[in-house]
Scaffold this motif. Structure first.
Motif, PDB file in Angstrom:
ATOM      1  N   LEU A 229      64.623  58.468  61.793  1.00 50.53           N
ATOM      2  CA  LEU A 229      64.666  57.075  62.442  1.00 50.53           C
ATOM      3  C   LEU A 229      63.425  56.509  62.962  1.00 50.53           C
ATOM      4  O   LEU A 229      62.692  57.503  63.687  1.00 50.53           O
TER       5      LEU A 229
ATOM      6  N   SER B  74      64.857  53.718  68.167  1.00 49.51           N
ATOM      7  CA  SER B  74      65.303  52.851  67.597  1.00 49.51           C
ATOM      8  C   SER B  74      66.853  52.856  67.154  1.00 49.51           C
ATOM      9  O   SER B  74      67.732  52.037  67.010  1.00 49.51           O
ATOM     10  N   GLY B  75      67.451  54.117  67.596  1.00 47.63           N
ATOM     11  CA  GLY B  75      68.773  54.578  67.464  1.00 47.63           C
ATOM     12  C   GLY B  75      69.865  53.727  68.513  1.00 47.63           C
ATOM     13  O   GLY B  75      69.496  53.697  69.504  1.00 47.63           O
TER      14      GLY B  75
ATOM     15  N   ASP C  87      69.959  52.095  63.302  1.00 48.53           N
ATOM     16  CA  ASP C  87      69.085  51.643  64.247  1.00 48.53           C
ATOM     17  C   ASP C  87      69.082  50.057  64.493  1.00 48.53           C
ATOM     18  O   ASP C  87      68.132  49.393  64.892  1.00 48.53           O
TER      19      ASP C  87
END
Length: 322
Positions: free
Chosen positions: A57, A61-62, A76
């Motif tokens: 990822l 950004s998750g 994300d």
């Protein structure tokens, strides 16, 4: 004399108490619990820590993570990722598409409705359906999609006509409702989306018991099986002007569907004829044959047939058995 230290038994059966005044909390209740959880009465278990599951990822950004069957899926905001335990990594699976489901009751009564169909023209939407209070009648609702108000609610198209195999499709300023009438004729009713009234209609083919229709370039194109078991083709433009019928001779046609290719501006028909042969024919919009394609044979039972085409490639789908 100094106080003697002694062990005090403390029961945790009461758990956390975050509502009572801290100075009034009774013995055995907790004011705070850090990194612990209650799994069974009277027992505190240490909460598990966190370990990063792989990479993949973009940094920080998750936005969400869920379990799907035996798969750990993360997001994300733009893409979907699946965790692979073998390589300890998050693998991008493609873009995320958000879907919202909205429902609205179209009709509520003591009967049941069947074979519904719908079409949208601007901010006007029509629903047509059969109703068990009269299984051969056809009813309709018209709704303003901006206000969600009913323009027409649960109205009959006709008390006389017996409707079968109905469909509705948008054409110009009209909804075109096609159906098979009492005498096995392919017919239509037009609903004007400007005046919000029924406006025209009539018989399209006097022998069209099995038919299909598609849209291309502001025209409707029809295919049907005539009394000689051949395929009839014609169009209906946005002024409700019908073309002449073109007949394609095929022996003992039993099923037919028509679909358009908006990229190449052509038409396809797929059909079953000659005791179980499934074929397709590419046509111009003037119904000139470009080519025939034999797909399969030996079909003994066919319940439905449909197709889709784009940029010169056509697919035919059937429900039945060979």
């Amino acid at each position: 004399m100094a106080l003697q230290k002694q062990n005090v038994s403390l029961s945790f059966k009461e758990g956390l108490d975050t509502k009572t005044d801290p100075k009034q909390v009774v013995f055995g209740k907790l004011l705070n619990l850090l990194n612990g959880k209650f799994i069974s009465p009277g027992r505190i278990t240490k909460r598990n820590g966190y370990t990063q599951l792989g990479s993949g990822l973009p940094s920080n950004s998750g936005v969400d993570v869920v379990a799907y069957n035996d798969e750990l899926v993360s997001f994300d905001g733009k893409q979907v990722y699946s965790y692979s335990e073998q390589i300890n990594s998050q693998i991008a699976q493609g873009n995320k598409t958000a879907v919202d489901l909205n429902t609205k009751a179209i009709i509520r009564n003591n009967f049941y409705q069947f074979y519904p169909d719908t079409a949208v023209n601007g901010n006007i939407q029509i629903f047509i359906y059969g109703d068990s209070q009269d299984q051969f009648a056809l009813r309709y609702n018209v709704i303003d999609t901006v206000t969600n108000n009913f323009i027409v609610k649960d109205q009959l198209f006709s008390y006389i006509t017996r409707f079968k195999k109905w469909k509705v499709i948008s054409l110009g300023n009209y909804f075109i409702i096609t159906y098979i009438d009492n005498y096995n004729r392919l017919s239509y009713i037009a609903y004007n989306t400007t005046t919000l009234t029924l406006s025209g209609g009539g018989i399209l083919a006097s022998d069209g018991g099995y038919y299909d229709v598609c849209f291309l370039n502001n025209k409707l194109y029809f295919s049907y099986i005539n009394n000689s078991a051949n395929i009839g083709l014609f169009s209906l433009d946005s002024s409700l002007v019908q073309s002449a019928v073109t007949v394609i001779t095929k022996t003992n046609t039993t099923n037919v569907t028509i679909f358009s290719d908006s990229v190449t501006n052509q038409l396809w028909i797929s059909y079953v004829y000659n005791s179980g042969v499934l074929s397709s024919t590419l046509l111009t919009t003037a119904f000139s044959v470009v080519k025939d394609v034999s797909l399969t044979s030996g079909i003994t039972t066919l319940y439905a047939i449909t197709g889709v085409a784009s940029n010169g490639v056509a697919y035919t789908y059937k429900i039945g058995r060979a």
